[in-house]
Design an enzyme around this catalytic site. Structure first.
Site, PDB file in Angstrom:
ATOM      1  N   LYS A 218       9.059  -0.440  14.126  1.00  5.68           N
ATOM      2  CA  LYS A 218       9.511  -0.224  12.731  1.00  5.68           C
ATOM      3  C   LYS A 218      10.679   0.642  12.946  1.00  5.68           C
ATOM      4  O   LYS A 218      11.722   0.765  12.340  1.00  5.68           O
ATOM      5  CB  LYS A 218       8.572   0.226  11.924  1.00  5.68           C
ATOM      6  CG  LYS A 218       7.568  -0.916  11.267  1.00  5.68           C
ATOM      7  CD  LYS A 218       6.536  -0.367  10.284  1.00  5.68           C
ATOM      8  CE  LYS A 218       5.512  -0.966  10.014  1.00  5.68           C
ATOM      9  NZ  LYS A 218       4.424  -0.343   9.217  1.00  5.68           N
TER      10      LYS A 218
ATOM     11  N   HIS B  35      -4.922 -32.776  17.054  1.00  2.00           N
ATOM     12  CA  HIS B  35      -3.843 -33.681  17.533  1.00  2.00           C
ATOM     13  C   HIS B  35      -2.702 -32.648  17.976  1.00  2.00           C
ATOM     14  O   HIS B  35      -1.779 -33.017  18.295  1.00  2.00           O
ATOM     15  CB  HIS B  35      -3.454 -34.401  16.462  1.00  2.00           C
ATOM     16  CG  HIS B  35      -4.328 -35.414  16.086  1.00  2.00           C
ATOM     17  ND1 HIS B  35      -4.598 -36.685  16.527  1.00  2.00           N
ATOM     18  CD2 HIS B  35      -5.325 -35.307  15.182  1.00  2.00           C
ATOM     19  CE1 HIS B  35      -5.574 -37.376  16.178  1.00  2.00           C
ATOM     20  NE2 HIS B  35      -6.209 -36.480  15.250  1.00  2.00           N
TER      21      HIS B  35
ATOM     22  N   GLU C  15      -4.921  -6.292  14.683  1.00  2.00           N
ATOM     23  CA  GLU C  15      -4.397  -5.078  14.364  1.00  2.00           C
ATOM     24  C   GLU C  15      -5.369  -3.964  14.263  1.00  2.00           C
ATOM     25  O   GLU C  15      -5.242  -2.998  14.354  1.00  2.00           O
ATOM     26  CB  GLU C  15      -3.654  -5.393  12.689  1.00  2.00           C
ATOM     27  CG  GLU C  15      -2.765  -4.052  12.414  1.00  2.00           C
ATOM     28  CD  GLU C  15      -1.818  -4.283  11.209  1.00  2.00           C
ATOM     29  OE1 GLU C  15      -0.810  -4.669  11.245  1.00  2.00           O
ATOM     30  OE2 GLU C  15      -2.581  -4.021  10.050  1.00  2.00           O
TER      31      GLU C  15
ATOM     32  N   GLY D  46      -4.881  -1.447   4.793  1.00  2.00           N
ATOM     33  CA  GLY D  46      -3.883  -2.765   4.638  1.00  2.00           C
ATOM     34  C   GLY D  46      -4.728  -3.882   4.788  1.00  2.00           C
ATOM     35  O   GLY D  46      -4.639  -4.761   3.480  1.00  2.00           O
ATOM     36  N   ARG D  47      -5.135  -4.347   6.071  1.00  2.00           N
ATOM     37  CA  ARG D  47      -5.643  -5.512   6.164  1.00  2.00           C
ATOM     38  C   ARG D  47      -7.161  -5.716   5.642  1.00  2.00           C
ATOM     39  O   ARG D  47      -7.697  -6.773   5.760  1.00  2.00           O
ATOM     40  CB  ARG D  47      -5.790  -5.759   7.651  1.00  2.00           C
ATOM     41  CG  ARG D  47      -6.509  -4.709   8.461  1.00  2.00           C
ATOM     42  CD  ARG D  47      -6.096  -4.875   9.901  1.00  2.00           C
ATOM     43  NE  ARG D  47      -6.621  -3.528  10.433  1.00  2.00           N
ATOM     44  CZ  ARG D  47      -5.775  -2.452  10.628  1.00  2.00           C
ATOM     45  NH1 ARG D  47      -4.691  -2.280  10.123  1.00  2.00           N
ATOM     46  NH2 ARG D  47      -6.218  -1.403  11.440  1.00  2.00           N
TER      47      ARG D  47
ATOM     48  N   LYS E 216       0.846  -1.110   0.124  1.00  2.00           N
ATOM     49  CA  LYS E 216      -0.040  -0.023   0.047  1.00  2.00           C
ATOM     50  C   LYS E 216       0.918   1.147  -0.114  1.00  2.00           C
ATOM     51  O   LYS E 216       0.682   2.055  -0.782  1.00  2.00           O
ATOM     52  CB  LYS E 216      -0.889   0.074   1.112  1.00  2.00           C
ATOM     53  CG  LYS E 216      -1.822   1.110   1.222  1.00  2.00           C
ATOM     54  CD  LYS E 216      -2.669   1.049   2.294  1.00  2.00           C
ATOM     55  CE  LYS E 216      -3.632   2.401   2.475  1.00  2.00           C
ATOM     56  NZ  LYS E 216      -4.573   2.617   3.455  1.00  2.00           N
TER      57      LYS E 216
ATOM     58  N   GLU F  26      10.405  -4.773   4.611  1.00  2.00           N
ATOM     59  CA  GLU F  26      10.433  -6.183   4.058  1.00  2.00           C
ATOM     60  C   GLU F  26      10.346  -6.461   2.815  1.00  2.00           C
ATOM     61  O   GLU F  26      10.846  -7.031   2.117  1.00  2.00           O
ATOM     62  CB  GLU F  26       9.702  -6.910   4.990  1.00  2.00           C
ATOM     63  CG  GLU F  26       9.947  -7.094   6.194  1.00  2.00           C
ATOM     64  CD  GLU F  26       9.108  -6.049   7.293  1.00  2.00           C
ATOM     65  OE1 GLU F  26       8.879  -4.871   6.747  1.00  2.00           O
ATOM     66  OE2 GLU F  26       8.475  -6.406   8.460  1.00  2.00           O
TER      67      GLU F  26
HETATM   68  O1  F6P Z   1       3.038  -3.086   9.590  1.00  2.00           O
HETATM   69  C1  F6P Z   1       1.708  -2.966   9.511  1.00  2.00           C
HETATM   70  C2  F6P Z   1       1.215  -2.673   8.091  1.00  2.00           C
HETATM   71  O2  F6P Z   1       1.091  -1.599   8.032  1.00  2.00           O
HETATM   72  C3  F6P Z   1      -0.030  -3.455   7.918  1.00  2.00           C
HETATM   73  O3  F6P Z   1      -1.119  -2.748   8.371  1.00  2.00           O
HETATM   74  C4  F6P Z   1      -0.121  -3.662   6.351  1.00  2.00           C
HETATM   75  O4  F6P Z   1      -0.805  -4.535   5.954  1.00  2.00           O
HETATM   76  C5  F6P Z   1       1.493  -3.960   6.230  1.00  2.00           C
HETATM   77  O5  F6P Z   1       2.304  -3.301   7.077  1.00  2.00           O
HETATM   78  C6  F6P Z   1       2.167  -3.918   4.953  1.00  2.00           C
HETATM   79  O6  F6P Z   1       1.956  -2.581   4.461  1.00  2.00           O
HETATM   80  P1  F6P Z   1       2.214  -2.036   2.845  1.00  2.00           P
HETATM   81  O7  F6P Z   1       1.185  -2.622   2.218  1.00  2.00           O
HETATM   82  O8  F6P Z   1       2.111  -0.517   3.009  1.00  2.00           O
HETATM   83  O9  F6P Z   1       3.524  -2.635   2.617  1.00  2.00           O
END
Ligand code: F6P
Length: 523
Positions: free
Chosen positions: A491, A363, A332, A246-247, A195, A201
């Protein structure tokens, strides 16, 4: 935007607590005995979904008290605001319009949305039909990863043959190394989903895969200019908007990989199913509204009865990733300490979400559910429609799901356990010794839900159900479920520590433990 009426909510909570005091010590089986229509009264339906709450320690009077709480919390008002596109995410000044991505008539309900959907469709067609690609690598994390993963895993029956899809999200390099393993870069499409297009990452993984030399790179993002600056061709950037959290983004271009990898218009059918659930949630009164009633049960368990976690157990292998997706959605969204107006919360807006697919979970951790000291409510989901694989397995899955819910509620007394052992010829002394170990307290709560089949429509409806349930839980406590400031501190600190680990300066004033670990890991 109206301020939260905490006084009205506190008053409504005291009525809920009175109901909880009445029901807390009750035996679930006694509740069934006292009301022959209990199951009927506590079973609710919505498009593609049925939920039986009769094995929860709740009754119609308690649900009515939760309904009064919803009124005090202005559930109708907040729901209307969300569907009107008002700014319900007040700390980021944004609307929450993920539902708008699912409007079918006209598709997308809006030119901007329709235009992106059309481009996704055309791009997917081009990639799938060109014969130039064997694989798609999707890089994202959190909401930019979990949604498409759940969907592609769940809808395997609709997957395009001969197209490999790999996901990588973790900044542990093993993940992205696995993602490229054995693939030919010249026949691979890379999709970078982020987003913000700033996530450490995802960008680290994207740099690595770009250097590997994929044939083409596309991006799904709400920051198209950043994707273009990073090197994605403008024609291959698929935008979404800051009003898609995002979620809540699996309905957006984040699911470009689904549109490519699924056949028979499955992604669009998912949007259709989700819209059916949106219509139900938007129009049904609280007392008949499945996401809302389910939220009431969740909050009842968490705050009225004090259960700190609940286990989500899909008895469907294809829904095995649902718990992971739901963890982000619920925790979240609602893992907050203050109301939307900044007042300290007296009550938590969510429990800890955890779980795994049945029967595997039986299990693993079911021992704790059956005999652990704390009661942990469980939520079971079965697929009532056609199943894959050997036909004879289907009844076994159902038998296990029903048996677990039944065992939790019925239990087994020490006397009964002892009598069974004696009947098998075990000595009196041994039976007496083992009886407490083989007894089950029972009287433990669960919900049993069923989707009508594992179709794209039903999956869309199920995921939308959970989104609306999460929103309703937020309303019942007065939090904003659409921000996530709690992820920022870690972060920032990771960014500050990174130079020290890469041989550069270490930040000053580190706590002694972190400083020692930093020295250790640097060597
Ligand atoms: O770290 C949380 C977050 O902001 C989430 O809400 C989101 O889904 C994820 O990181 C990834 O963010 P982006 O889509 O901006 O890479």
């Amino acid at each position: 935007m109206g301020a939260t009426d905490l006084a009205a909510m506190t008053q409504a909570w005291s009525k809920v607590e009175a109901e909880a005091a009445r029901l807390k010590r009750s035996k679930l089986l006694d509740l069934f005995a006292a009301d022959v229509k209990r199951m009927e009264a506590l079973t609710f339906s919505a498009p593609h979904l049925l939920a039986d709450f009769s094995k929860q320690r709740i009754d119609s009077a308690a649900l009515a008290a939760m309904g009064a709480l919803a009124q005090a919390a202005d559930f109708d008002g907040w729901r209307a605001k969300m569907f009107a596109g008002e700014i319900v995410n007040n700390t980021e000044g944004r609307a929450a319009k993920h539902w708008a991505l699912r409007i079918q008539d006209p598709p997308g309900g809006d030119n901007e949305i329709t235009a992106v959907l059309d481009r996704m469709h055309a791009f997917a067609h081009e990639i799938a039909e060109s014969g130039d690609y064997d694989a798609v690598i999707h890089l994202g994390i959190g909401g930019s990863d979990l949604g498409p993963r759940v969907v592609l895993d769940a809808l395997k029956a609709y997957r395009r043959p001969n197209l490999t899809v790999r996901f990588a999200s973790n900044v542990d390099g093993a993940d992205v190394a696995d993602a490229i393993e054995g693939l030919d870069p010249k026949r691979t499409l890379l999709i970078v989903a982020s987003k913000t297009f700033t996530t450490q990452e995802t960008l680290a993984n994207a740099e690595f895969v770009r250097a590997w030399g994929p044939a083409r790179i596309a991006a799904a993002t709400a920051a198209p200019e950043k994707a273009i600056a990073w090197g994605v061709a403008a024609a291959d950037v698929f935008a979404f908007w800051d009003w898609v959290g995002g979620r809540y983004s699996l309905w957006s271009s984040v699911s470009l990989v689904c549109e490519i990898a699924l056949t028979h218009g499955a992604f669009f059918k998912m949007l259709e199913g989700a819209e059916e659930m949106d219509n139900h949630f938007r129009d049904a009164p609280f007392a008949e509204n499945l996401p809302a009633v389910s939220a009431a049960v969740q909050m009842w368990n968490r705050e009225a009865l004090g259960h700190r976690s609940y286990a989500i157990i899909p008895y469907a292998e294809r829904l095995r990733l649902l718990p992971a997706w739901l963890q982000q959605l619920e925790m979240e969204s609602n893992g907050k300490g203050v109301t939307r107006d900044g007042a300290s919360l007296q009550r938590s807006a969510c429990a800890v979400t955890w779980g795994a697919a049945g029967t595997n979970a039986q299990h693993s951790f079911f021992q704790l559910l059956h005999q652990g000291v704390d009661e942990i409510p469980a939520e079971f989901i079965v697929n009532a429609g056609a199943s894959e694989g050997p036909a004879s397995h289907r009844t076994k899955v159902y038998a296990n799901a029903l048996a677990q819910a039944r065992a939790l509620v019925v239990g087994k007394s020490a006397e009964q356990a002892k009598a069974e052992m004696l009947a098998k010829g075990i000595s009196e002394a041994e039976a007496t010794r083992l009886a407490p170990h083989r007894a089950f307290t029972g009287n433990r709560a669960s919900t049993l839900m069923a989707i009508d089949e594992l179709s794209p429509e039903a999956l869309g409806a199920l995921l939308a159900f959970y989104e609306h349930r999460t929103f309703t839980q937020a309303v019942l406590t007065g939090v904003n479920p659409f921000d996530q400031w709690g992820v920022e501190l870690g972060k920032d600190m990771a960014n500050a520590l990174l130079p020290g680990l890469e041989g550069g300066a270490t930040p000053e004033n580190l706590d002694p433990s972190t400083a020692a670990w930093l020295r250790q890991l640097r060597t």
